[in-house]
Design a protein around this motif. Structure first.
Motif, PDB file in Angstrom:
ATOM      1  N   VAL A   1       0.857  -1.191   0.000  1.00  0.00           N
ATOM      2  CA  VAL A   1       0.000   0.000   0.000  1.00  0.00           C
ATOM      3  C   VAL A   1       0.890   1.237   0.000  1.00  0.00           C
ATOM      4  CG1 VAL A   1      -0.174   0.306   2.512  1.00  0.00           C
ATOM      5  CG2 VAL A   1      -2.078   1.001   1.050  1.00  0.00           C
ATOM      6  N   GLY A   2       0.415   2.300  -0.639  1.00  0.00           N
ATOM      7  CA  GLY A   2       1.179   3.537  -0.691  1.00  0.00           C
ATOM      8  C   GLY A   2       0.757   4.505   0.400  1.00  0.00           C
ATOM      9  N   GLN A   3       1.574   5.519   0.626  1.00  0.00           N
ATOM     10  CA  GLN A   3       1.239   6.525   1.633  1.00  0.00           C
ATOM     11  C   GLN A   3      -0.024   7.287   1.275  1.00  0.00           C
ATOM     12  OE1 GLN A   3       5.020   8.673   1.761  1.00  0.00           O
ATOM     13  NE2 GLN A   3       5.521   7.700   3.708  1.00  0.00           N
ATOM     14  N   VAL A   4      -0.412   7.241   0.004  1.00  0.00           N
ATOM     15  CA  VAL A   4      -1.628   7.928  -0.444  1.00  0.00           C
ATOM     16  C   VAL A   4      -2.875   7.347   0.209  1.00  0.00           C
ATOM     17  CG1 VAL A   4      -2.175   6.470  -2.430  1.00  0.00           C
ATOM     18  CG2 VAL A   4      -2.698   8.916  -2.522  1.00  0.00           C
ATOM     19  N   GLN A   5      -2.746   6.214   0.893  1.00  0.00           N
ATOM     20  CA  GLN A   5      -3.912   5.646   1.570  1.00  0.00           C
ATOM     21  C   GLN A   5      -4.531   6.647   2.547  1.00  0.00           C
ATOM     22  OE1 GLN A   5      -3.147   2.248   4.079  1.00  0.00           O
ATOM     23  NE2 GLN A   5      -1.693   3.319   5.367  1.00  0.00           N
ATOM     24  N   GLY A   6      -3.715   7.577   3.038  1.00  0.00           N
ATOM     25  CA  GLY A   6      -4.244   8.594   3.946  1.00  0.00           C
ATOM     26  C   GLY A   6      -5.217   9.558   3.292  1.00  0.00           C
ATOM     27  N   LEU A   7      -5.273   9.540   1.952  1.00  0.00           N
ATOM     28  CA  LEU A   7      -6.180  10.414   1.211  1.00  0.00           C
ATOM     29  C   LEU A   7      -7.384   9.665   0.658  1.00  0.00           C
ATOM     30  CD1 LEU A   7      -3.534  12.419  -0.894  1.00  0.00           C
ATOM     31  CD2 LEU A   7      -4.494  13.009   1.347  1.00  0.00           C
ATOM     32  N   ILE A   8      -7.463   8.369   0.951  1.00  0.00           N
ATOM     33  CA  ILE A   8      -8.532   7.539   0.378  1.00  0.00           C
ATOM     34  C   ILE A   8      -9.593   7.235   1.432  1.00  0.00           C
ATOM     35  CG2 ILE A   8      -9.050   5.314  -0.693  1.00  0.00           C
ATOM     36  CD1 ILE A   8      -6.190   5.302  -1.781  1.00  0.00           C
ATOM     37  N   HIS A   9     -10.818   7.627   1.129  1.00  0.00           N
ATOM     38  CA  HIS A   9     -11.899   7.475   2.115  1.00  0.00           C
ATOM     39  C   HIS A   9     -13.157   6.832   1.549  1.00  0.00           C
ATOM     40  CE1 HIS A   9      -9.375  10.013   4.586  1.00  0.00           C
ATOM     41  NE2 HIS A   9      -9.399  10.957   3.660  1.00  0.00           N
ATOM     42  N   ASP A  10     -13.105   6.381   0.295  1.00  0.00           N
ATOM     43  CA  ASP A  10     -14.296   5.770  -0.300  1.00  0.00           C
ATOM     44  C   ASP A  10     -13.888   4.734  -1.342  1.00  0.00           C
ATOM     45  OD1 ASP A  10     -13.324   7.361  -2.312  1.00  0.00           O
ATOM     46  OD2 ASP A  10     -15.212   8.374  -2.760  1.00  0.00           O
ATOM     47  N   VAL A  11     -14.907   4.017  -1.852  1.00  0.00           N
ATOM     48  CA  VAL A  11     -14.683   2.978  -2.859  1.00  0.00           C
ATOM     49  C   VAL A  11     -15.633   3.244  -4.030  1.00  0.00           C
ATOM     50  CG1 VAL A  11     -14.586   0.499  -3.320  1.00  0.00           C
ATOM     51  CG2 VAL A  11     -14.043   1.349  -1.031  1.00  0.00           C
ATOM     52  N   PRO A  12     -15.288   4.178  -4.902  1.00  0.00           N
ATOM     53  CA  PRO A  12     -16.157   4.520  -6.035  1.00  0.00           C
ATOM     54  C   PRO A  12     -15.952   3.574  -7.212  1.00  0.00           C
ATOM     55  CG  PRO A  12     -14.194   5.860  -6.111  1.00  0.00           C
ATOM     56  CD  PRO A  12     -14.061   4.991  -4.871  1.00  0.00           C
ATOM     57  N   THR A  13     -16.740   3.732  -8.258  1.00  0.00           N
ATOM     58  CA  THR A  13     -16.465   3.027  -9.503  1.00  0.00           C
ATOM     59  C   THR A  13     -15.260   3.692 -10.158  1.00  0.00           C
ATOM     60  OG1 THR A  13     -17.856   4.472 -10.855  1.00  0.00           O
ATOM     61  CG2 THR A  13     -18.918   2.548  -9.834  1.00  0.00           C
ATOM     62  N   VAL A  14     -14.621   2.988 -11.058  1.00  0.00           N
ATOM     63  CA  VAL A  14     -13.476   3.558 -11.776  1.00  0.00           C
ATOM     64  C   VAL A  14     -13.900   4.810 -12.543  1.00  0.00           C
ATOM     65  CG1 VAL A  14     -11.929   3.173 -13.734  1.00  0.00           C
ATOM     66  CG2 VAL A  14     -12.133   1.445 -11.946  1.00  0.00           C
ATOM     67  N   GLN A  15     -15.031   4.736 -13.224  1.00  0.00           N
ATOM     68  CA  GLN A  15     -15.501   5.880 -14.009  1.00  0.00           C
ATOM     69  C   GLN A  15     -15.746   7.093 -13.119  1.00  0.00           C
ATOM     70  OE1 GLN A  15     -16.093   6.273 -17.651  1.00  0.00           O
ATOM     71  NE2 GLN A  15     -15.810   8.271 -16.691  1.00  0.00           N
ATOM     72  N   ALA A  16     -16.385   6.873 -11.987  1.00  0.00           N
ATOM     73  CA  ALA A  16     -16.660   7.975 -11.063  1.00  0.00           C
ATOM     74  C   ALA A  16     -15.362   8.580 -10.545  1.00  0.00           C
ATOM     75  CB  ALA A  16     -17.530   7.497  -9.911  1.00  0.00           C
ATOM     76  N   LEU A  17     -14.384   7.742 -10.260  1.00  0.00           N
ATOM     77  CA  LEU A  17     -13.109   8.222  -9.749  1.00  0.00           C
ATOM     78  C   LEU A  17     -12.383   9.067 -10.795  1.00  0.00           C
ATOM     79  CD1 LEU A  17     -10.821   8.313  -7.673  1.00  0.00           C
ATOM     80  CD2 LEU A  17      -9.998   6.137  -8.606  1.00  0.00           C
ATOM     81  N   VAL A  18     -12.299   8.573 -12.018  1.00  0.00           N
ATOM     82  CA  VAL A  18     -11.617   9.318 -13.082  1.00  0.00           C
ATOM     83  C   VAL A  18     -12.306  10.655 -13.321  1.00  0.00           C
ATOM     84  CG1 VAL A  18     -11.080   9.346 -15.551  1.00  0.00           C
ATOM     85  CG2 VAL A  18     -10.673   7.271 -14.206  1.00  0.00           C
ATOM     86  N   THR A  19     -13.628  10.644 -13.368  1.00  0.00           N
ATOM     87  CA  THR A  19     -14.383  11.882 -13.565  1.00  0.00           C
ATOM     88  C   THR A  19     -14.105  12.877 -12.446  1.00  0.00           C
ATOM     89  OG1 THR A  19     -16.154  10.698 -14.727  1.00  0.00           O
ATOM     90  CG2 THR A  19     -16.697  12.865 -13.795  1.00  0.00           C
ATOM     91  N   ARG A  20     -14.051  12.380 -11.213  1.00  0.00           N
ATOM     92  CA  ARG A  20     -13.786  13.242 -10.067  1.00  0.00           C
ATOM     93  C   ARG A  20     -12.387  13.849 -10.107  1.00  0.00           C
ATOM     94  NH1 ARG A  20     -13.516  10.777  -4.051  1.00  0.00           N
ATOM     95  NH2 ARG A  20     -14.511   9.185  -5.250  1.00  0.00           N
ATOM     96  N   VAL A  21     -11.405  13.004 -10.401  1.00  0.00           N
ATOM     97  CA  VAL A  21     -10.014  13.473 -10.454  1.00  0.00           C
ATOM     98  C   VAL A  21      -9.865  14.588 -11.484  1.00  0.00           C
ATOM     99  CG1 VAL A  21      -7.665  12.818 -11.122  1.00  0.00           C
ATOM    100  CG2 VAL A  21      -8.984  11.344  -9.602  1.00  0.00           C
ATOM    101  N   LEU A  22     -10.438  14.394 -12.652  1.00  0.00           N
ATOM    102  CA  LEU A  22     -10.335  15.399 -13.712  1.00  0.00           C
ATOM    103  C   LEU A  22     -11.049  16.684 -13.321  1.00  0.00           C
ATOM    104  CD1 LEU A  22     -10.980  13.034 -16.741  1.00  0.00           C
ATOM    105  CD2 LEU A  22      -8.809  14.128 -16.151  1.00  0.00           C
ATOM    106  N   ALA A  23     -12.223  16.555 -12.688  1.00  0.00           N
ATOM    107  CA  ALA A  23     -12.971  17.738 -12.262  1.00  0.00           C
ATOM    108  C   ALA A  23     -12.219  18.507 -11.180  1.00  0.00           C
ATOM    109  CB  ALA A  23     -14.359  17.320 -11.756  1.00  0.00           C
ATOM    110  N   GLU A  24     -11.621  17.767 -10.243  1.00  0.00           N
ATOM    111  CA  GLU A  24     -10.832  18.409  -9.194  1.00  0.00           C
ATOM    112  C   GLU A  24      -9.646  19.166  -9.784  1.00  0.00           C
ATOM    113  OE1 GLU A  24     -11.521  15.218  -5.506  1.00  0.00           O
ATOM    114  OE2 GLU A  24      -9.703  15.153  -6.735  1.00  0.00           O
ATOM    115  N   ALA A  25      -8.960  18.540 -10.715  1.00  0.00           N
ATOM    116  CA  ALA A  25      -7.787  19.168 -11.330  1.00  0.00           C
ATOM    117  C   ALA A  25      -8.182  20.431 -12.082  1.00  0.00           C
ATOM    118  CB  ALA A  25      -7.099  18.189 -12.269  1.00  0.00           C
TER     119      ALA A  25
END
Length: 351
Positions: A311-335
């Motif tokens: 596991v990576g240190q980024v686990q501290g930023l992970i708080h949910d289990v979305p679908t892949v599509q939802a995650l990609v959409t979110r990441v792009l929107a956040e950026a």
């Protein structure tokens, strides 16, 4: 969002699923590809026959470009890589070995090759071998990251090997990370631990719950050479901490070497001389083989009392289990949102 990576691999977004053993399987690989990213199949736990089957399954699930990862120093890696080349997989990602022959054969059918590196020295060597892109793995990453953090490693390699597109790995899991990586000189991000915690991921639910729980932070990892013979980052548990604190008994290592030889169809008589002629290399491979069952217990069976989870240190930023599509959409929107806000605040304008 277009970068050198999206243009090179003909994908929609600069987001990559790295090849994670027992996790980056066909369903997850295809889901990432269908969401616009690049999914890379992990071939490490597979036989040559299983690799061929997995490639066919991915092609039944997506018509998008995908890749296959191979750790060249491990038993069975060359055979799996050969299958990928024969199947003309669009992208080959190699690590821990020389990939000259892979590059030559992949380029013959128009394939592209990514070399995984952890230093400027390795990056320059990969360029000399003809690699098309680099997956730059920082200290924060799960499993076998380097000893330099992404914040320093990415711009260093970008400055020293400016001609090759970079995929930043280690510490990335959201839009902030994507924007930061691009600012540092990368052309995409690889989000291993983040994609491991999605609905399509085969990672055991117990582990997903552990990663997303309030008790897991960026500090809840262990980085040690005693886990599997190579410096590696794993989830911090009492069992993992104990395993990391001591070097395995040489006699146990010898027994494990013989067990793994039998598992991979290698004549044990070829292993025994290696214990004396190349003790460090054989010791490391034996440790890796001996740790395999511990990784399977955690990743596949969800046992964190007797198993060990990369596991990576980024686990501290992970708080949910979305679908892949939802995650990609979110990441792009956040950026996009952060980019617009920064321009407005810094320069008094948007865009």
């Amino acid at each position: 969002m277009q970068t050198r990576v999206t243009r090179l691999f003909k994908i929609q977004y600069p987001i990559v699923l790295p090849g994670m053993s027992w996790i980056s399987k066909p369903k997850l690989v295809a889901a990432v590809c269908n969401a616009g990213g690049l999914g890379i199949l992990a071939s490490g736990p597979l036989s040559a026959v299983e690799t061929a089957v997995a490639i066919k399954e991915i092609r039944s699930l997506t018509d998008k470009p995908f890749g296959i990862g191979t750790t060249l120093m491990m038993p069975g890696a060359k055979e799996n890589a050969t299958v990928a080349l024969e199947e003309e997989v669009p992208v080959i990602n190699y690590s821990l070995g020389k990939g000259d022959w892979l590059v030559q054969r992949a380029h013959a059918y128009g394939g592209k090759v990514i070399a995984t590196v952890t230093s400027v020295k390795h990056a320059k060597s990969a360029k000399s071998s003809g690699a098309d892109a680099l997956l730059v793995t920082g200290h924060e990453a799960a499993a076998h990251g380097g000893d330099v953090t992404s914040l320093v490693l990415i711009p260093s390699i970008a400055a020293n090997v400016p001609d090759l597109p970079l995929i930043a790995a280690g510490g990335f899991g959201d839009g902030r990370g994507l924007l930061a990586a691009l600012s540092l000189g990368a052309d995409a991000v690889a989000m291993g631990t983040r994609f491991a915690c999605t609905e399509e991921s085969p990672l055991h639910e117990n582990v997903k719950k552990a990663i997303t729980s309030d008790g897991q932070t960026e500090s809840s990892t262990v980085y040690s050479k005693n886990i599997d013979g190579i410096w590696a980052r794993v989830m911090k548990t009492p069992f993992a901490a104990e395993a990391a604190s001591k070097r395995a008994n040489p006699l146990v290592v010898a027994i494990e070497a013989l067990k793994q030889a039998k598992r991979f169809g290698v004549n044990p008589l070829k292993v025994l001389p290696g214990l004396f002629m190349e003790p460090d290399k054989i010791y490391m491979l034996a440790q890796f083989g001996g740790a395999t069952r511990k990784f399977e217990l955690a990743t596949i069976e969800g046992d964190l009392e007797k198993g060990i989870q990369f596991v990576g240190q980024v686990q501290g930023l992970i708080h949910d289990v979305p679908t892949v599509q939802a995650l990609v959409t979110r990441v792009l929107a956040e950026a996009a949102g952060i980019h617009a806000k920064q321009h407005q605040e810094l320069f008094g304008r948007s865009g």
